[in-house]
Scaffold this active site. Sequence first.
Site, PDB file in Angstrom:
ATOM      1  N   ALA A  89       0.863  -1.177   0.000  1.00  0.00           N
ATOM      2  CA  ALA A  89       0.000   0.000   0.000  1.00  0.00           C
ATOM      3  C   ALA A  89       0.903   1.232   0.000  1.00  0.00           C
ATOM      4  O   ALA A  89       2.085   1.139   0.331  1.00  0.00           O
ATOM      5  CB  ALA A  89      -0.875  -0.017   1.252  1.00  0.00           C
TER       6      ALA A  89
ATOM      7  N   GLY B 183       0.440  -5.189   0.602  1.00  0.00           N
ATOM      8  CA  GLY B 183      -0.697  -5.071  -0.301  1.00  0.00           C
ATOM      9  C   GLY B 183      -0.376  -5.580  -1.699  1.00  0.00           C
ATOM     10  O   GLY B 183      -1.265  -6.079  -2.402  1.00  0.00           O
TER      11      GLY B 183
ATOM     12  N   GLU C  33      -0.903  -9.094  -1.554  1.00  0.00           N
ATOM     13  CA  GLU C  33      -2.343  -9.341  -1.392  1.00  0.00           C
ATOM     14  C   GLU C  33      -3.066  -9.217  -2.735  1.00  0.00           C
ATOM     15  O   GLU C  33      -4.004  -9.965  -3.019  1.00  0.00           O
ATOM     16  CB  GLU C  33      -2.920  -8.370  -0.349  1.00  0.00           C
ATOM     17  CG  GLU C  33      -2.445  -8.743   1.058  1.00  0.00           C
ATOM     18  CD  GLU C  33      -2.845  -7.727   2.122  1.00  0.00           C
ATOM     19  OE1 GLU C  33      -2.526  -6.537   1.938  1.00  0.00           O
ATOM     20  OE2 GLU C  33      -3.469  -8.123   3.111  1.00  0.00           O
TER      21      GLU C  33
ATOM     22  N   GLU D 169       4.032  -5.900   6.912  1.00  0.00           N
ATOM     23  CA  GLU D 169       3.255  -4.848   7.591  1.00  0.00           C
ATOM     24  C   GLU D 169       3.614  -4.723   9.060  1.00  0.00           C
ATOM     25  O   GLU D 169       3.574  -3.622   9.626  1.00  0.00           O
ATOM     26  CB  GLU D 169       1.755  -5.126   7.457  1.00  0.00           C
ATOM     27  CG  GLU D 169       1.184  -4.887   6.058  1.00  0.00           C
ATOM     28  CD  GLU D 169       1.247  -6.104   5.151  1.00  0.00           C
ATOM     29  OE1 GLU D 169       2.029  -7.046   5.449  1.00  0.00           O
ATOM     30  OE2 GLU D 169       0.534  -6.126   4.136  1.00  0.00           O
TER      31      GLU D 169
HETATM   32  N1  3HC Z   1       4.636   3.419   0.080  1.00  0.00           N
HETATM   33  C1  3HC Z   1       5.147   4.623  -0.224  1.00  0.00           C
HETATM   34  N2  3HC Z   1       6.445   4.820  -0.507  1.00  0.00           N
HETATM   35  C2  3HC Z   1       7.258   3.752  -0.483  1.00  0.00           C
HETATM   36  C3  3HC Z   1       6.794   2.468  -0.170  1.00  0.00           C
HETATM   37  C4  3HC Z   1       5.413   2.316   0.115  1.00  0.00           C
HETATM   38  N3  3HC Z   1       4.884   1.130   0.398  1.00  0.00           N
HETATM   39  N4  3HC Z   1       7.835   1.618  -0.211  1.00  0.00           N
HETATM   40  C5  3HC Z   1       8.917   2.329  -0.558  1.00  0.00           C
HETATM   41  N5  3HC Z   1       8.575   3.617  -0.723  1.00  0.00           N
HETATM   42  C6  3HC Z   1       9.448   4.727  -1.128  1.00  0.00           C
HETATM   43  C7  3HC Z   1      10.581   4.957  -0.150  1.00  0.00           C
HETATM   44  O1  3HC Z   1      10.187   5.823   0.890  1.00  0.00           O
HETATM   45  C8  3HC Z   1      11.636   5.565  -1.048  1.00  0.00           C
HETATM   46  O2  3HC Z   1      11.287   6.912  -1.229  1.00  0.00           O
HETATM   47  P1  3HC Z   1      12.425   8.039  -1.426  1.00  0.00           P
HETATM   48  O3  3HC Z   1      13.187   7.628  -2.641  1.00  0.00           O
HETATM   49  O4  3HC Z   1      11.648   9.285  -1.542  1.00  0.00           O
HETATM   50  O5  3HC Z   1      13.270   7.971  -0.160  1.00  0.00           O
HETATM   51  C9  3HC Z   1      11.420   4.849  -2.382  1.00  0.00           C
HETATM   52  O6  3HC Z   1      10.094   4.306  -2.330  1.00  0.00           O
HETATM   53  C10 3HC Z   1      12.375   3.699  -2.622  1.00  0.00           C
HETATM   54  O7  3HC Z   1      12.388   2.864  -1.473  1.00  0.00           O
HETATM   55  P2  3HC Z   1      13.756   2.320  -0.854  1.00  0.00           P
HETATM   56  O8  3HC Z   1      14.755   3.407  -0.788  1.00  0.00           O
HETATM   57  O9  3HC Z   1      13.379   1.626   0.401  1.00  0.00           O
HETATM   58  O10 3HC Z   1      14.204   1.294  -1.969  1.00  0.00           O
HETATM   59  P3  3HC Z   1      14.837  -0.144  -1.810  1.00  0.00           P
HETATM   60  O11 3HC Z   1      15.028  -0.651  -3.191  1.00  0.00           O
HETATM   61  O12 3HC Z   1      15.996  -0.105  -0.874  1.00  0.00           O
HETATM   62  O13 3HC Z   1      13.709  -1.046  -1.103  1.00  0.00           O
HETATM   63  C11 3HC Z   1      11.518  -1.961  -0.761  1.00  0.00           C
HETATM   64  C12 3HC Z   1      12.502  -1.308  -1.751  1.00  0.00           C
HETATM   65  C13 3HC Z   1      12.051  -3.332  -0.355  1.00  0.00           C
HETATM   66  C14 3HC Z   1      10.216  -2.106  -1.464  1.00  0.00           C
HETATM   67  C15 3HC Z   1      11.396  -1.068   0.504  1.00  0.00           C
HETATM   68  O14 3HC Z   1      11.124   0.241   0.104  1.00  0.00           O
HETATM   69  C16 3HC Z   1      10.287  -1.490   1.442  1.00  0.00           C
HETATM   70  O15 3HC Z   1      10.488  -2.379   2.246  1.00  0.00           O
HETATM   71  N6  3HC Z   1       9.140  -0.825   1.334  1.00  0.00           N
HETATM   72  C17 3HC Z   1       8.025  -1.042   2.254  1.00  0.00           C
HETATM   73  C18 3HC Z   1       7.325  -2.334   1.970  1.00  0.00           C
HETATM   74  C19 3HC Z   1       6.146  -2.500   2.886  1.00  0.00           C
HETATM   75  O16 3HC Z   1       6.245  -2.321   4.081  1.00  0.00           O
HETATM   76  N7  3HC Z   1       5.003  -2.859   2.308  1.00  0.00           N
HETATM   77  C20 3HC Z   1       3.790  -2.985   3.073  1.00  0.00           C
HETATM   78  C21 3HC Z   1       3.097  -1.673   3.105  1.00  0.00           C
HETATM   79  S1  3HC Z   1       1.678  -1.662   4.143  1.00  0.00           S
HETATM   80  C22 3HC Z   1       0.483  -2.485   3.284  1.00  0.00           C
HETATM   81  O17 3HC Z   1       0.714  -2.937   2.199  1.00  0.00           O
HETATM   82  C23 3HC Z   1      -0.851  -2.564   3.950  1.00  0.00           C
HETATM   83  C24 3HC Z   1      -1.770  -3.543   3.301  1.00  0.00           C
HETATM   84  O18 3HC Z   1      -1.662  -4.793   3.882  1.00  0.00           O
HETATM   85  C25 3HC Z   1      -3.186  -3.109   3.407  1.00  0.00           C
END
Ligand code: 3HC
Length: 701
Positions: A63, A102, A105, A125
Amino acid sequence: MSEAVSYENHGPIAILSINNPPVNALGLAVRQGLKAGIERAESDNHALVVLIIASGRTFPAGADIREFGKPPVNPSLPDVVRRIEACSKPVIAALHGTALGGGFEVALAAHYRIADKTARIGLPEVNLGILPGAGGTQRTTRIAGAKATLDLATGGKPIGADKAKALGLIDVISGDDLKDAAIAYAHELIASNAAPRPSGARSEGLLNAAENTKAINDTAGIIAKRARGQFAPFRIVECVDAALTLPIEDGLAFEREQFLKCMETPQRQGMIHAFFAERSCTKTPEASRAAPRPLNQIAVIGGGTMGAGITVAALNAGLPVVMVERDTESIARGQANVEKVYDAMVKKGRMDAATKAKRMALYTPATDYAAMSDSDLIIEAVFENIEVKQDVFRQLDQTAKPGAVLATNTSYLDVDAIANVTSRPQDVIGLHFFSPANIMKLLEIVVPSNPADDAVATGFALAKKLKKTPVRAANHDGFIGNRIYKAYGLCATYMMEDGASPYAIDKAIYDFGYPIGIFQVHDLAGMDISWANRKRLAANRNPAERYSAVQDKLCEAGHFGQKTGRGMYVYPEGMRMGEENPDVLQVISEEQARLGISPRDFTADDIMRRYMAAMVNEGAKVLQEGVALRPSDIDVVALYGYGFPRYRGGPMKYADMYGLDNLLADLREFEAEDAHFWKPAQLLVDLVANGRSFEDLNKDS
Ligand code: 3HC
Ligand code: NAI
């Protein structure tokens, strides 16, 4: 169709391609695009199968976290997921990169999944203080059972495509060209008349009831320890339990309810703050102006605790290391210190002998500075003594190759005073690692008066190679971390002298979420170290500063901590966590009598109010003096170097949530006891006067 999701007819296949850089997060436009795409494909007579694929580096990584905490806008992700699953035509998801949260998902909502070899899937998450809120716990359990789901969702670590396939979460692993393979797979499904196969209607994962119940119980036990104080992990276990017992619709509703509860917690705010904080700390003025210098070989001077730890960190990252010590005896000890780390891993079965040999093949021991003549970066980790360090840097000035970055791992000393003995101060920076350096993630990059931008950028590049979290700090006694640590350490000592038992203080800190209390840390680090430091600073101590002699007295009596079997705690043979030391209570009461202090009671709340006020106030001073670039950098230092509970976001985030006006009021109250120690930082006073927060400063930076 929205720009975020394109629609293309490829013969009988409707291809929905997600395009929302950098990580294809499932923001509003993507959700709308997916929903519209599925609806269009359903009424598209040419389309027999729908393929969801993503452009760029990854299938959606989750998400859009930036939307959290804002008013929800429809369609919600669960609605989109439901719509995909209910599609009357078979839907395939083609995964590459990191299909997380997400994103995974959405993949589970599809009826068939193909992934390339390097794809990773996961439910991270929990690392954000929430849980999968779009069916992740329910659908994964139905396919792969409780254990796999709990591992993914409470552990938060992604798994590779092979493992996902073995668990039934992926059907096919593709060759190099995912899109071609997905199209071929779609044709196979058409040829075999495959029907939609909703994950929510599957039940393979539910069959082994005994194994599923065991997984629930085992995980509940594990997280009781590992996730102490957290909210979301316990809700995840309940969700998986619900998946085992409830019909899918009820399970989905239950999961959504828990998800929304998690969203309302301060823990969600804290952890999401930490997520962005650890990404913004690499954004520095120097990095925006210069690229790093080449970094192919490094050298470490000193093979003691830190030198050996830094060497292991570099060898693990595949960087060749030359280690230089004073003489043959010392270098043998330095090498033994390195090997000891690997031998312990081999003994525990975490590494095989061949890997150790591979790592050690990158290691070169030496006693001569000439051995470092090819090194791109040289890290000094000799005794914490300015003359010794200056002498090392004078020699380096003569022997290091032009352009080599020269770094000191000093904990407190003035990096300029070290840089200025060389003819190339522009090449000198501080690289403050934390002990054990092969484990601790924090690396303070200390920027003295006039370093070259690319020398600083090289420090950040090293951190990236070593998978450390770097934070820029200006050159000031104790930099960011040790300076703030000193302030709240003093606060703890004062409270101890005023009547709070050190054991009550440690318990309050532990209950706040730290892994151990501050006096346990003292015992671990060795009380003699801070004793020596106090003696070093004694001559210049401000007479207005309150001085507690309790720990000096204990050191005089040989209570150094774990190394002597007694410190603030006693450690009977083999005990890792100590027991109360009666001598400590005796010394405290003697000091109270000597100083005329009448001991008073402190509740856990009193203790933590003071502890946090001291920490945040010093953090504010660090900011106002420009030692840290932004409040969130201080949070990262506390999280990665000092055990601050991640679910609270860090001290500056904590202060914002506590209310800066409340914090200032606490400081004013404590000021009556000790005007010198508790004087509020001007920055804090100004922020409160202007109704601003540390988060506002993060945004300004
Ligand atoms: N939402 C918004 N922005 C995000 C994001 C997300 N889910 N994931 C990454 N970004 C942004 C980062 O903040 C970063 O922004 P910036 O360049 O402005 O600093 C950019 O994307 C690149 O991210 P990284 O620097 O972290 O890039 P990497 O290649 O090192 O890592 C990644 C990529 C493994 C995807 C890592 O970013 C990550 O772990 N992201 C979060 C993943 C996550 O937690 N997903 C679950 C979200 S909650 C959800 O899905 C709820 C659902 O169940 C309803
Ligand atoms: P240590 O005493 O374990 O190791 C120092 C090593 O330096 C010894 O092996 C010694 O033989 C070697 N040495 C001394 N003079 C030398 C010289 N001229 N040339 C080559 N080698 C020389 O000390 P430790 O704990 O590793 O600390 C090293 C530095 O790291 C200090 O500046 C310390 O303040 C800093 N530091 C220490 C941390 C810790 O927790 N121990 C944490 C962060 C920084």
